[in-house]
Design a protein around this motif. Structure first.
Motif, PDB file in Angstrom:
ATOM      1  N   ALA A  69      31.766  28.393  27.181  1.00 27.32           N
ATOM      2  CA  ALA A  69      30.501  27.700  27.447  1.00 27.32           C
ATOM      3  C   ALA A  69      30.645  26.186  27.292  1.00 27.32           C
ATOM      4  CB  ALA A  69      29.417  28.209  26.506  1.00 27.32           C
ATOM      5  N   ASP A  70      29.926  25.443  28.125  1.00 29.04           N
ATOM      6  CA  ASP A  70      29.819  23.988  27.977  1.00 29.04           C
ATOM      7  C   ASP A  70      28.633  23.618  27.098  1.00 29.04           C
ATOM      8  OD1 ASP A  70      31.982  23.243  29.794  1.00 29.04           O
ATOM      9  OD2 ASP A  70      30.682  24.039  31.376  1.00 29.04           O
ATOM     10  N   LEU A  71      27.678  24.539  26.985  1.00 28.50           N
ATOM     11  CA  LEU A  71      26.480  24.317  26.165  1.00 28.50           C
ATOM     12  C   LEU A  71      25.886  25.671  25.826  1.00 28.50           C
ATOM     13  CD1 LEU A  71      24.165  22.469  25.012  1.00 28.50           C
ATOM     14  CD2 LEU A  71      23.088  22.678  27.268  1.00 28.50           C
ATOM     15  N   VAL A  72      25.462  25.830  24.581  1.00 30.86           N
ATOM     16  CA  VAL A  72      24.719  27.013  24.157  1.00 30.86           C
ATOM     17  C   VAL A  72      23.326  26.562  23.739  1.00 30.86           C
ATOM     18  CG1 VAL A  72      24.518  28.882  22.472  1.00 30.86           C
ATOM     19  CG2 VAL A  72      26.765  28.283  23.392  1.00 30.86           C
ATOM     20  N   ILE A  73      22.287  27.128  24.352  1.00 28.64           N
ATOM     21  CA  ILE A  73      20.920  26.857  23.919  1.00 28.64           C
ATOM     22  C   ILE A  73      20.287  28.181  23.507  1.00 28.64           C
ATOM     23  CG2 ILE A  73      20.636  24.792  25.316  1.00 28.64           C
ATOM     24  CD1 ILE A  73      19.006  26.418  27.313  1.00 28.64           C
ATOM     25  N   CYS A 103      31.263  24.091  21.739  1.00 32.31           N
ATOM     26  CA  CYS A 103      30.523  23.152  22.573  1.00 32.31           C
ATOM     27  C   CYS A 103      29.235  22.768  21.848  1.00 32.31           C
ATOM     28  CB  CYS A 103      30.196  23.813  23.915  1.00 32.31           C
ATOM     29  SG  CYS A 103      29.199  25.320  23.726  1.00 32.31           S
ATOM     30  N   PRO A 104      28.442  21.837  22.376  1.00 30.21           N
ATOM     31  CA  PRO A 104      27.136  21.545  21.775  1.00 30.21           C
ATOM     32  C   PRO A 104      26.263  22.800  21.722  1.00 30.21           C
ATOM     33  CG  PRO A 104      27.708  19.841  23.344  1.00 30.21           C
ATOM     34  CD  PRO A 104      28.730  20.935  23.510  1.00 30.21           C
ATOM     35  N   VAL A 105      25.540  22.968  20.618  1.00 32.53           N
ATOM     36  CA  VAL A 105      24.621  24.093  20.428  1.00 32.53           C
ATOM     37  C   VAL A 105      23.250  23.528  20.089  1.00 32.53           C
ATOM     38  CG1 VAL A 105      24.086  26.156  19.085  1.00 32.53           C
ATOM     39  CG2 VAL A 105      26.477  25.595  19.621  1.00 32.53           C
ATOM     40  N   ALA A 106      22.228  23.994  20.792  1.00 36.50           N
ATOM     41  CA  ALA A 106      20.866  23.503  20.568  1.00 36.50           C
ATOM     42  C   ALA A 106      19.912  24.675  20.397  1.00 36.50           C
ATOM     43  CB  ALA A 106      20.412  22.625  21.734  1.00 36.50           C
ATOM     44  N   PHE A 107      19.111  24.604  19.344  1.00 41.60           N
ATOM     45  CA  PHE A 107      18.106  25.621  19.053  1.00 41.60           C
ATOM     46  C   PHE A 107      16.730  25.056  19.403  1.00 41.60           C
ATOM     47  CE2 PHE A 107      21.655  26.323  16.214  1.00 41.60           C
ATOM     48  CZ  PHE A 107      21.810  27.701  16.167  1.00 41.60           C
ATOM     49  N   PHE A 108      15.929  25.856  20.092  1.00 39.21           N
ATOM     50  CA  PHE A 108      14.561  25.472  20.426  1.00 39.21           C
ATOM     51  C   PHE A 108      13.621  26.446  19.722  1.00 39.21           C
ATOM     52  CE2 PHE A 108      17.129  23.542  23.659  1.00 39.21           C
ATOM     53  CZ  PHE A 108      16.545  22.285  23.810  1.00 39.21           C
ATOM     54  N   PRO A 109      13.089  26.042  18.558  1.00 43.49           N
ATOM     55  CA  PRO A 109      12.333  26.968  17.713  1.00 43.49           C
ATOM     56  C   PRO A 109      10.997  27.392  18.307  1.00 43.49           C
ATOM     57  CG  PRO A 109      13.147  25.084  16.459  1.00 43.49           C
ATOM     58  CD  PRO A 109      13.310  24.754  17.904  1.00 43.49           C
ATOM     59  N   LEU A 166      22.220  17.088  27.316  1.00 42.39           N
ATOM     60  CA  LEU A 166      23.344  17.452  26.456  1.00 42.39           C
ATOM     61  C   LEU A 166      24.591  17.802  27.254  1.00 42.39           C
ATOM     62  CD1 LEU A 166      21.424  19.543  23.776  1.00 42.39           C
ATOM     63  CD2 LEU A 166      22.533  17.321  23.431  1.00 42.39           C
ATOM     64  N   LEU A 167      24.415  18.337  28.440  1.00 40.88           N
ATOM     65  CA  LEU A 167      25.571  18.606  29.296  1.00 40.88           C
ATOM     66  C   LEU A 167      26.207  17.303  29.776  1.00 40.88           C
ATOM     67  CD1 LEU A 167      24.189  21.603  31.362  1.00 40.88           C
ATOM     68  CD2 LEU A 167      26.245  21.657  29.931  1.00 40.88           C
ATOM     69  N   ALA A 168      25.376  16.296  30.045  1.00 36.90           N
ATOM     70  CA  ALA A 168      25.887  15.011  30.520  1.00 36.90           C
ATOM     71  C   ALA A 168      26.393  14.137  29.374  1.00 36.90           C
ATOM     72  CB  ALA A 168      24.797  14.266  31.293  1.00 36.90           C
ATOM     73  N   LYS A 380      16.519  10.730  33.963  1.00 37.67           N
ATOM     74  CA  LYS A 380      15.780   9.735  33.189  1.00 37.67           C
ATOM     75  C   LYS A 380      15.974   9.917  31.692  1.00 37.67           C
ATOM     76  CE  LYS A 380      12.566   8.414  36.783  1.00 37.67           C
ATOM     77  NZ  LYS A 380      11.200   8.240  37.300  1.00 37.67           N
ATOM     78  N   ALA A 381      16.290  11.132  31.264  1.00 35.20           N
ATOM     79  CA  ALA A 381      16.608  11.350  29.854  1.00 35.20           C
ATOM     80  C   ALA A 381      17.908  10.648  29.473  1.00 35.20           C
ATOM     81  CB  ALA A 381      16.711  12.846  29.563  1.00 35.20           C
ATOM     82  N   GLU A 382      18.834  10.511  30.415  1.00 31.28           N
ATOM     83  CA  GLU A 382      20.085   9.800  30.137  1.00 31.28           C
ATOM     84  C   GLU A 382      19.819   8.313  29.936  1.00 31.28           C
ATOM     85  OE1 GLU A 382      23.446  10.773  32.708  1.00 31.28           O
ATOM     86  OE2 GLU A 382      22.374  12.586  33.315  1.00 31.28           O
ATOM     87  N   LEU A 383      18.950   7.738  30.760  1.00 28.25           N
ATOM     88  CA  LEU A 383      18.577   6.341  30.555  1.00 28.25           C
ATOM     89  C   LEU A 383      17.908   6.180  29.194  1.00 28.25           C
ATOM     90  CD1 LEU A 383      16.986   3.916  33.125  1.00 28.25           C
ATOM     91  CD2 LEU A 383      16.114   4.030  30.798  1.00 28.25           C
ATOM     92  N   ALA A 384      17.044   7.137  28.841  1.00 29.59           N
ATOM     93  CA  ALA A 384      16.379   7.090  27.537  1.00 29.59           C
ATOM     94  C   ALA A 384      17.397   7.107  26.409  1.00 29.59           C
ATOM     95  CB  ALA A 384      15.410   8.264  27.399  1.00 29.59           C
TER      96      ALA A 384
END
Length: 397
Positions: A69-73, A103-109, A166-168, A380-384
């Motif tokens: 995986a490149d990202l786990v959410i 890889c990066p791991v992100a939890f969305f509660p 997060l992928l970028a 736009k999140a990347e610019l942020a």
């Protein structure tokens, strides 16, 4: 995917990611399949769905899935899943995958407010974040039954945007804004001409919302002062104040500036307003002369915020520019930065299909110290993320 009532929203997240061109593998818990069946996820993802480590044993799925995986959410991340992840419990395919992921791991509660605020959950969240994992702030709003409060799953579109970020930029969401109070303006103001018509602009509000979304997930206490936008979900973890006219935005931003550490003027504020607002709809008549609209200048909110700012307060401006016979986009932007006196100025070249209303953005980040950072075209999140990196650097000086 955890077993909570918000599991049905994972379908929207899955669709958003696959439509963005990503190959998605769904790994649910057994409890999650009580809410959404495996067939749904297989149809949406195009991949088989399993929950246990004893399926397709020769492929060693619990190792392969995590390593490839490149990202786990984790959507939704229940209190139970956060606890297991924090303490390394691996009793199904998902929790085994979390242990093998590099890889990066992100939890969305997603859970009831009482569960989110419980000391055990807070400790588990802090432990996961201390290891460099992302635990996103949940939204506030309607929960199950009649309950309302913090713990609602972030909007699926927001989760997709943060996943793409997060992928970028894998390290785009550090908790480096904890304790920082931020006020951000967004959207386009509307200046009434009569009860029906107004002067407005093409701003969608997407960039301001992305700024608020990323800041909140980096730990900031965010207030978003928003004028008119396209239909956008409120950023999870942010307080939202709605305004309409330039004067209403001026008053709201000055009120927020009194306690803010960082001010960001990303809104497209009208430079002018009709001098006189008609109390009735202006009628079109064949035998009457064409009406003449006289304009009055609106206050320069950014310049006022700079003049009145507190010691150490960081002020950021946005400028939508076009070149003309007097100079190019950057020429006008450099003059504007000096005139306004902001610490940072984000400059966008605008025109048909550029900046306003688009999903992506590009431009330059100009600093009062003379630095100029090109911002390549991206979400736009990347610019942020780039902007908040620069703000954090400024605050450390």
């Amino acid at each position: 995917m955890g077993g909570g009532i918000a599991a049905y929203k994972a379908c929207e997240v899955l669709r958003g990611l696959t439509e963005s061109g990503h190959d998605v593998r769904v790994v649910p818990t057994e409890a999650a399949l009580n809410f959404v069946g495996a067939a749904t996820f297989e149809a949406l993802s195009g991949n088989p769905v399993h929950t246990g480590v004893f399926t397709e044993v020769p492929e060693v799925q619990h190792v392969r899935v995590g390593k490839e995986a490149d990202l786990v959410i984790v959507v939704p991340a229940t209190a139970n899943l956060l606890a297991k992840a924090a303490h390394g419990i691996a009793d199904d395919l998902l929790t085994n995958t979390l242990l093998t992921a590099r890889c990066p791991v992100a939890f969305f509660p997603a859970m009831h407010t009482e569960m989110w605020e419980h000391p055990a959950t807070r400790d588990n969240v802090a432990l996961l974040r201390s290891r460099g994992l992302v635990v996103a702030e949940p939204a506030a709003g309607r929960l199950t039954g009649k309950d309302t409060g913090k713990g609602r799953l972030a909007d699926p579109a927001e989760i997709v945007d943060l996943a793409r970020l997060l992928l970028a930029v894998p390290k785009a969401l550090p908790r480096d804004l904890e304790g920082v109070r931020v006020a951000i303006s967004a959207g386009g103001t509307r200046e009434p001409l009569d009860p029906v018509r107004y002067l407005g602009n093409r701003s969608s509000g997407k960039q301001g919302y992305a700024l608020a979304r990323v800041a909140a997930q980096r730990g900031a206490e965010v207030t978003l002062v928003t004028a008119h936008t396209v239909a956008l979900p409120e950023p999870a973890g942010a307080k939202v104040v709605h305004v309409s006219t330039a004067e209403e935005m001026r008053q709201a931003m000055h009120a927020e500036a009194a306690s803010a550490d960082v001010l960001v003027m990303a809104a497209a504020v009208a430079d002018f307003r009709p001098s006189n607002r008609a109390d009735h709809k202006i009628k079109k008549s064949d035998d009457a002369p064409d009406p003449v609209v006289e304009l009055a200048r609106n206050a320069d909110i950014l310049a006022e915020l700079v003049r009145n700012r507190a010691q150490g307060q960081v002020v950021v401006g946005f400028a939508a520019e076009t070149g003309d016979d007097k100079g190019g986009v950057l020429d006008h932007a450099r003059v504007k930065l000096k005139r306004k006196g902001a610490d940072l100025l984000v400059v966008n070249a605008v025109g048909e299909g550029k900046a306003f209303g688009t999903e992506d953005n590009s431009g330059w980040l100009l600093g009062a110290d003379g630095t100029e950072i090109p911002i390549p075209l991206g979400a736009k999140a990347e610019l942020a993320s780039t902007l908040w990196d620069a703000v954090v650097t400024l605050m450390k000086r």
